[in-house]
Design a protein around this motif. Structure first.
Motif, PDB file in Angstrom:
ATOM      1  N   PHE A 418      -1.060  -2.926  26.990  1.00 39.08           N
ATOM      2  CA  PHE A 418      -1.494  -3.280  25.647  1.00 39.08           C
ATOM      3  C   PHE A 418      -1.340  -4.790  25.478  1.00 39.08           C
ATOM      4  CE2 PHE A 418       0.190   1.036  25.399  1.00 39.08           C
ATOM      5  CZ  PHE A 418      -0.900   1.714  24.864  1.00 39.08           C
ATOM      6  N   PRO A 419      -2.393  -5.495  25.060  1.00 42.57           N
ATOM      7  CA  PRO A 419      -2.278  -6.940  24.844  1.00 42.57           C
ATOM      8  C   PRO A 419      -1.161  -7.244  23.838  1.00 42.57           C
ATOM      9  CG  PRO A 419      -4.569  -6.227  24.728  1.00 42.57           C
ATOM     10  CD  PRO A 419      -3.746  -4.990  24.751  1.00 42.57           C
ATOM     11  N   GLU A 420      -0.436  -8.340  24.077  1.00 39.94           N
ATOM     12  CA  GLU A 420       0.687  -8.711  23.221  1.00 39.94           C
ATOM     13  C   GLU A 420       0.285  -9.885  22.321  1.00 39.94           C
ATOM     14  OE1 GLU A 420       4.355  -9.267  25.237  1.00 39.94           O
ATOM     15  OE2 GLU A 420       4.126  -7.471  26.498  1.00 39.94           O
ATOM     16  N   LEU A 421       0.600  -9.742  21.048  1.00 41.64           N
ATOM     17  CA  LEU A 421       0.255 -10.764  20.067  1.00 41.64           C
ATOM     18  C   LEU A 421       1.047 -12.044  20.325  1.00 41.64           C
ATOM     19  CD1 LEU A 421      -1.301 -11.355  17.393  1.00 41.64           C
ATOM     20  CD2 LEU A 421       0.764 -10.590  16.187  1.00 41.64           C
ATOM     21  N   ILE A 422       0.366 -13.190  20.270  1.00 41.63           N
ATOM     22  CA  ILE A 422       1.016 -14.487  20.440  1.00 41.63           C
ATOM     23  C   ILE A 422       0.605 -15.407  19.292  1.00 41.63           C
ATOM     24  CG2 ILE A 422       1.139 -14.314  22.955  1.00 41.63           C
ATOM     25  CD1 ILE A 422      -1.339 -16.079  23.143  1.00 41.63           C
ATOM     26  N   GLU A 423       1.378 -16.465  19.106  1.00 45.38           N
ATOM     27  CA  GLU A 423       1.029 -17.515  18.145  1.00 45.38           C
ATOM     28  C   GLU A 423       0.455 -18.685  18.926  1.00 45.38           C
ATOM     29  OE1 GLU A 423       4.438 -18.483  15.850  1.00 45.38           O
ATOM     30  OE2 GLU A 423       4.692 -16.453  15.040  1.00 45.38           O
ATOM     31  N   HIS A 431     -12.519 -23.938  21.799  1.00 46.32           N
ATOM     32  CA  HIS A 431     -11.501 -24.659  22.557  1.00 46.32           C
ATOM     33  C   HIS A 431     -10.322 -23.749  22.884  1.00 46.32           C
ATOM     34  CE1 HIS A 431     -13.104 -28.809  22.237  1.00 46.32           C
ATOM     35  NE2 HIS A 431     -13.679 -28.317  21.140  1.00 46.32           N
ATOM     36  N   PRO A 432      -9.721 -23.962  24.061  1.00 43.95           N
ATOM     37  CA  PRO A 432      -8.514 -23.191  24.412  1.00 43.95           C
ATOM     38  C   PRO A 432      -7.333 -23.680  23.580  1.00 43.95           C
ATOM     39  CG  PRO A 432      -8.930 -24.863  26.075  1.00 43.95           C
ATOM     40  CD  PRO A 432     -10.108 -24.905  25.129  1.00 43.95           C
ATOM     41  N   PRO A 433      -6.252 -22.904  23.524  1.00 40.20           N
ATOM     42  CA  PRO A 433      -5.091 -23.330  22.745  1.00 40.20           C
ATOM     43  C   PRO A 433      -4.400 -24.536  23.391  1.00 40.20           C
ATOM     44  CG  PRO A 433      -4.709 -21.190  23.789  1.00 40.20           C
ATOM     45  CD  PRO A 433      -6.104 -21.567  24.084  1.00 40.20           C
ATOM     46  N   VAL A 434      -3.824 -25.364  22.547  1.00 41.53           N
ATOM     47  CA  VAL A 434      -3.020 -26.491  23.022  1.00 41.53           C
ATOM     48  C   VAL A 434      -1.634 -26.006  23.412  1.00 41.53           C
ATOM     49  CG1 VAL A 434      -2.054 -28.733  22.392  1.00 41.53           C
ATOM     50  CG2 VAL A 434      -4.324 -28.076  21.579  1.00 41.53           C
ATOM     51  N   SER A 435      -1.128 -25.015  22.687  1.00 43.18           N
ATOM     52  CA  SER A 435       0.159 -24.397  22.987  1.00 43.18           C
ATOM     53  C   SER A 435       0.164 -22.996  22.398  1.00 43.18           C
ATOM     54  CB  SER A 435       1.309 -25.230  22.401  1.00 43.18           C
ATOM     55  OG  SER A 435       1.249 -25.236  20.991  1.00 43.18           O
ATOM     56  N   PHE A 436       1.075 -22.164  22.908  1.00 41.91           N
ATOM     57  CA  PHE A 436       1.212 -20.815  22.358  1.00 41.91           C
ATOM     58  C   PHE A 436       2.665 -20.369  22.510  1.00 41.91           C
ATOM     59  CE2 PHE A 436       0.191 -20.198  26.822  1.00 41.91           C
ATOM     60  CZ  PHE A 436       1.004 -19.147  27.226  1.00 41.91           C
ATOM     61  N   THR A 437       3.053 -19.426  21.660  1.00 44.44           N
ATOM     62  CA  THR A 437       4.412 -18.881  21.685  1.00 44.44           C
ATOM     63  C   THR A 437       4.338 -17.403  22.018  1.00 44.44           C
ATOM     64  OG1 THR A 437       5.107 -20.460  19.986  1.00 44.44           O
ATOM     65  CG2 THR A 437       6.523 -18.537  20.357  1.00 44.44           C
ATOM     66  N   TRP A 438       5.046 -17.037  23.110  1.00 47.61           N
ATOM     67  CA  TRP A 438       5.046 -15.653  23.583  1.00 47.61           C
ATOM     68  C   TRP A 438       6.476 -15.215  23.826  1.00 47.61           C
ATOM     69  CZ3 TRP A 438       5.104 -14.035  29.205  1.00 47.61           C
ATOM     70  CH2 TRP A 438       5.012 -12.641  29.327  1.00 47.61           C
ATOM     71  N   ARG A 439       6.850 -14.127  23.197  1.00 45.74           N
ATOM     72  CA  ARG A 439       8.209 -13.579  23.302  1.00 45.74           C
ATOM     73  C   ARG A 439       9.273 -14.615  22.970  1.00 45.74           C
ATOM     74  NH1 ARG A 439       7.794  -9.726  28.789  1.00 45.74           N
ATOM     75  NH2 ARG A 439       6.147  -8.340  27.963  1.00 45.74           N
ATOM     76  N   ALA A 466     -19.710  -5.085  16.650  1.00 43.27           N
ATOM     77  CA  ALA A 466     -19.729  -6.545  16.523  1.00 43.27           C
ATOM     78  C   ALA A 466     -18.504  -7.191  17.159  1.00 43.27           C
ATOM     79  CB  ALA A 466     -19.813  -6.936  15.046  1.00 43.27           C
ATOM     80  N   ALA A 467     -17.648  -6.400  17.823  1.00 44.55           N
ATOM     81  CA  ALA A 467     -16.387  -6.925  18.366  1.00 44.55           C
ATOM     82  C   ALA A 467     -16.642  -7.907  19.502  1.00 44.55           C
ATOM     83  CB  ALA A 467     -15.520  -5.774  18.843  1.00 44.55           C
ATOM     84  N   VAL A 468     -15.858  -8.990  19.501  1.00 43.43           N
ATOM     85  CA  VAL A 468     -15.981 -10.044  20.512  1.00 43.43           C
ATOM     86  C   VAL A 468     -14.577 -10.482  20.928  1.00 43.43           C
ATOM     87  CG1 VAL A 468     -16.694 -12.425  20.940  1.00 43.43           C
ATOM     88  CG2 VAL A 468     -18.215 -10.874  19.716  1.00 43.43           C
ATOM     89  N   ARG A 469     -14.416 -10.781  22.213  1.00 39.28           N
ATOM     90  CA  ARG A 469     -13.195 -11.415  22.715  1.00 39.28           C
ATOM     91  C   ARG A 469     -13.590 -12.649  23.518  1.00 39.28           C
ATOM     92  NH1 ARG A 469      -9.732  -6.475  25.472  1.00 39.28           N
ATOM     93  NH2 ARG A 469      -9.537  -5.113  23.628  1.00 39.28           N
ATOM     94  N   ASP A 470     -12.868 -13.739  23.328  1.00 40.67           N
ATOM     95  CA  ASP A 470     -13.036 -14.944  24.133  1.00 40.67           C
ATOM     96  C   ASP A 470     -11.789 -15.136  24.982  1.00 40.67           C
ATOM     97  OD1 ASP A 470     -15.563 -15.565  23.332  1.00 40.67           O
ATOM     98  OD2 ASP A 470     -14.956 -16.973  21.766  1.00 40.67           O
ATOM     99  N   TYR A 471     -11.948 -14.967  26.309  1.00 36.76           N
ATOM    100  CA  TYR A 471     -10.809 -15.050  27.233  1.00 36.76           C
ATOM    101  C   TYR A 471     -10.690 -16.458  27.814  1.00 36.76           C
ATOM    102  CZ  TYR A 471      -9.793 -10.040  27.394  1.00 36.76           C
ATOM    103  OH  TYR A 471      -9.413  -8.770  27.082  1.00 36.76           O
ATOM    104  N   PHE A 472      -9.435 -16.910  28.013  1.00 28.62           N
ATOM    105  CA  PHE A 472      -9.140 -18.196  28.639  1.00 28.62           C
ATOM    106  C   PHE A 472      -8.074 -17.994  29.710  1.00 28.62           C
ATOM    107  CE2 PHE A 472     -10.672 -19.225  24.436  1.00 28.62           C
ATOM    108  CZ  PHE A 472     -11.453 -20.351  24.619  1.00 28.62           C
ATOM    109  N   GLN A 473      -8.245 -18.727  30.818  1.00 29.91           N
ATOM    110  CA  GLN A 473      -7.183 -18.833  31.809  1.00 29.91           C
ATOM    111  C   GLN A 473      -6.435 -20.128  31.537  1.00 29.91           C
ATOM    112  OE1 GLN A 473      -8.757 -18.262  35.865  1.00 29.91           O
ATOM    113  NE2 GLN A 473     -10.665 -17.618  34.851  1.00 29.91           N
ATOM    114  N   VAL A 474      -5.147 -20.021  31.263  1.00 25.62           N
ATOM    115  CA  VAL A 474      -4.377 -21.207  30.909  1.00 25.62           C
ATOM    116  C   VAL A 474      -3.179 -21.338  31.841  1.00 25.62           C
ATOM    117  CG1 VAL A 474      -5.086 -21.077  28.493  1.00 25.62           C
ATOM    118  CG2 VAL A 474      -2.960 -19.986  29.209  1.00 25.62           C
ATOM    119  N   GLU A 475      -2.748 -22.578  32.042  1.00 31.86           N
ATOM    120  CA  GLU A 475      -1.571 -22.888  32.868  1.00 31.86           C
ATOM    121  C   GLU A 475      -0.637 -23.761  32.056  1.00 31.86           C
ATOM    122  OE1 GLU A 475      -0.510 -25.512  36.838  1.00 31.86           O
ATOM    123  OE2 GLU A 475      -2.445 -24.436  36.762  1.00 31.86           O
ATOM    124  N   ASP A 476       0.648 -23.369  32.011  1.00 32.13           N
ATOM    125  CA  ASP A 476       1.595 -24.165  31.231  1.00 32.13           C
ATOM    126  C   ASP A 476       2.209 -25.256  32.097  1.00 32.13           C
ATOM    127  OD1 ASP A 476       3.429 -22.922  32.838  1.00 32.13           O
ATOM    128  OD2 ASP A 476       4.421 -21.789  31.248  1.00 32.13           O
TER     129      ASP A 476
END
Length: 507
Positions: A418-423, A431-439, A466-476
Motif C-alpha cells: 500500500f503506498p505510504e502518505l508523505i509530505e 516538477h518533482p519535489p524539492v524535499s519530502f518527509t517519510w516516516r 479521471a484518476a491520474v498518477r504522476d510518478y517520479f524517481q528521486v534520489e536523496d
C-alpha cells in the motif's frame, strides 16, 4: 503431540442432493427434508437450514413435518449415496491436506494433520481453506482441530464458529462446558445421564468413574478417555483404489532413525520402479509408519514437478524423520503416491550442444517441504499500467506465461503493498519535489526523473475514470532512491487529491 481435524458437514445429505440436482434443485430458501423408514414409519432423517429454522427436527414423522410447514419439499433419503460421496470427499482431502484421512459418518471427515499444517500456512489458515473451498462448492461446513479426535469432533459440532483451533494440551478444558451428547455416546446412555442430572462433560469428569461404569458400562469411560487424550483412538485411513503403494512388514519392530532411513531408501527404490513402469512421476509421497500400539505416524512431502529420482525423494523423506515418534516400535512401513502425473523420459544432453537451463526444482522441493508450498512463489507480469496490478504471484515451477515485463520505465526492486502518505514540497504541476518527509525523516531531493503519467483503468472501476498518477524517481542526498507519485495531474482536483505517496524503493 498429535493434531486432529474434525470437518463437520451439518447439511451434508441435503447439500449433496442440491449439488446433484443442479438447476433442478429447489430454491435455497425453500425448506427441504429427506425422509427414510423406521419400521413402518416415515421420518425426517435430514433437513436443510431453512427446514430447521422453520421448527422441524430430525426423527419427526414426515406427515407432521408437512403439516407444520406448508410447501415443504420432501424427498427420499439416499443413505448409500451419501456414504459413497463422503468417501470421495475423503479422497479429495487426502490428496490436498494430509496423508491420514477417513470418513466420519454420517456427516464429517477426520484428518490427522500432525506435521502437515505448516504446508498450508498454519492451522487456522488450513481450516479456513477447507471451509472456504467447501462453501464455494455449495456445502455447509465447520472445522475444528485439537489433540484428539473426540475433542475436535465435539468442538466442531457444538461450537458455532466455522473455524475452531483448540490449543495443544487444551482438549480437556475445551470439553468442560460442552453437552454430554458431544461424546458420541449412544442415545440411551445420554438420556440416562440426563435423568441423573448431568448436563455437560465437566459434570462427568468431576465424578468418580466406578459408579458410572457400573451403571452405564465401559463405553462412557472409553469416550471420556479418548476425548481427553488418555486413550488412543486410531484412524483407519482411506486409500484411493488406484494409488501406487509399496510396503514393508517387519518381523521385529524398528525404532532407530538410521534403520528407518535405510528402509525409506528401499521403499523409495520400489516406488520409483513402479512409477517408471507406468510412465509416471510423483507429485506427493505419503510415508505411513504403523506402530505396535495401533497408532500411525505419517510424513508427507510434495514436489513442484513430477519426480521419480530415488536419491531426491529419499532425502526429502529423511529430512522429516526427526518428527517421527516411533513409540515402542514400528511394525509396518507403507509408502504411497496419492498424486502422480505423466513423466516423459529425458533425452541425454550432448556436450557438443548448448547446455540446458539450470534445474532448481530440487531446491524448490526442499524449501517447500520445510516452510510450506504456499510461501514459495515468483512474480509473473500482467498487462496493466497500474503498478500494483502489473504482476501476480504464481507457483515457482509454473511454466512461462508468455507475458513480458515492461521496459520503457524502470520499476523499483521493492514495491509497497500500500503506498505510504508523505509530505512533499514541489512546484506544480510537473516538477518533482524539492524535499519530502517519510516516516518522520525529512529527505532533500538531489536528483529526480519524471514524471511518468499513469491513468486509472476506467473499465474496471468508475472511480478511476479521471484518476491520474504522476510518478517520479528521486534520489536523496544519502544516495537512496525512491519511487514517489502525486495523486492527480497537479491542476484538476477531479483527477486526484494532489497528495504525495511513496510507492517503492529502488535497490
Amino acid at each position: 503431540m498429535p493434531r486432529v481435524v474434525s470437518l463437520f458437514l451439518p447439511s451434508w445429505s441435503t447439500d449433496r442432493l442440491r449439488r446433484k440436482l443442479g438447476d433442478a434443485s429447489p430454491p435455497p430458501d425453500k425448506p427441504l427434508v429427506l425422509v427414510g423408514r423406521q419400521g413402518n414409519r416415515r421420518i425426517v432423517v435430514a433437513a436443510d437450514r431453512a427446514a430447521l429454522a422453520a421448527g422441524l427436527r430430525l426423527g419427526m414423522p414426515a406427515t407432521k413435518a408437512q403439516a407444520l410447514v406448508p410447501g415443504l419439499v420432501v424427498m427420499d433419503a439416499k443413505t448409500e449415496a451419501d456414504a459413497e460421496a463422503l468417501d470421495r470427499l475423503a479422497l479429495w482431502a487426502l490428496r490436498r491436506y494430509a496423508p491420514i484421512v477417513a470418513a466420519d459418518p454420517p456427516d464429517g471427515l477426520v484428518i490427522d494433520t500432525t506435521g502437515a499444517d505448516h504446508l498450508h500456512g498454519g492451522e487456522h489458515a488450513m481450516l479456513s481453506d477447507m471451509v472456504e473451498r467447501l462453501v464455494q462448492a455449495g456445502l455447509s461446513a465447520r472445522a475444528a482441530i485439537a489433540d484428539t479426535w473426540g475433542a475436535a469432533h465435539a468442538v466442531s459440532r457444538y461450537l458455532r464458529q466455522n473455524v475452531n483451533v483448540v490449543a495443544s494440551g487444551g482438549a480437556r478444558d475445551a470439553l468442560l462446558s460442552l453437552p454430554i451428547s458431544a461424546l458420541r455416546l449412544p442415545r440411551a446412555i445420554v438420556d440416562g445421564l440426563r435423568v441423573l442430572g448431568f448436563e455437560n462433560i465437566g459434570d462427568l469428569l468431576a465424578q468418580p468413574r466406578a459408579p458410572l461404569a457400573l451403571r452405564f458400562g465401559p463405553e462412557l469411560g472409553r469416550r471420556l478417555d479418548q476425548a481427553a487424550g488418555v486413550l488412543n483412538e486410531p484412524i483407519d485411513p482411506t486409500r484411493p483404489p488406484d494409488v501406487i503403494e509399496v510396503q514393508r512388514v517387519f518381523g521385529e519392530p524398528i525404532g532407530a532413525a538410521e534403520t528407518i532411513a535405510r528402509y525409506v531408501h528401499k521403499l523409495v527404490e520400489l516406488m520409483c520402479a513402479e512409477l517408471e513402469t507406468k510412465g509416471l512421476g510423483t507429485r506427493r509421497l505419503d510415508l505411513l509408519l504403523h506402530r505396535v500400539d495401533n497408532r500411525i505416524e505419517a510424513i508427507r512431502v510434495s514436489t513442484a514437478l513430477p519426480v521419480r529420482d530415488v536419491k531426491r525423494l529419499t532425502r526429502l523423506l529423511c529430512d522429516k524423520i526427526e518428527t517421527i515418534d516411533p513409540g515402542f516400535g514400528i511394525e509396518l512401513m507403507r509408502l504411497a503416491a496419492p498424486l502422480a502425473e505423466s513423466l516423459k523420459p529425458k533425452q541425454t544432453i550432448s556436450s557438443l550442444i548448448e547446455q540446458p537451463d539450470a534445474d532448481i526444482s530440487d531446491l524448490i522441493d526442499t524449501l517447500g517441504n520445510r516452510v510450506g508450498e504456499e510461501k514459495l512463489y515468483r512474480f509473473a507480469p500482467v498487462a496493466s499500467d497500474v503498478p500494483e496490478r502489473s504482476f501476480r504471484r504464481i507457483a515457482p515451477a509454473s511454466p512461462d506465461t508468455g507475458e513480458a515485463w515492461p521496459d520503457h520505465w524502470p520499476r523499483p526492486a521493492r514495491l509497497f503493498a500500500f503506498p505510504e502518505l508523505i509530505e512533499a514540497i514541489a512546484l506544480l504541476p510537473d516538477h518533482p519535489p524539492v524535499s519530502f518527509t517519510w516516516r518522520g525523516i525529512r529527505r532533500r531531493v538531489k536528483r529526480a526523473d519524471g514524471p511518468e503519467r499513469v491513468f486509472g483503468e476506467w473499465w474496471k472501476c468508475h472511480a478511476e475514470l479521471a484518476a491520474v498518477r504522476d510518478y517520479f524517481q528521486v534520489e536523496d542526498e544519502a544516495g537512496e532512491r525512491f519511487w514517489i507519485y502525486r495523486a492527480g495531474d497537479g491542476e484538476d482536483v477531479a483527477t486526484g487529491s494532489h497528495c504525495w505517496f511513496l510507492h517503492g524503493i529502488f535497490g
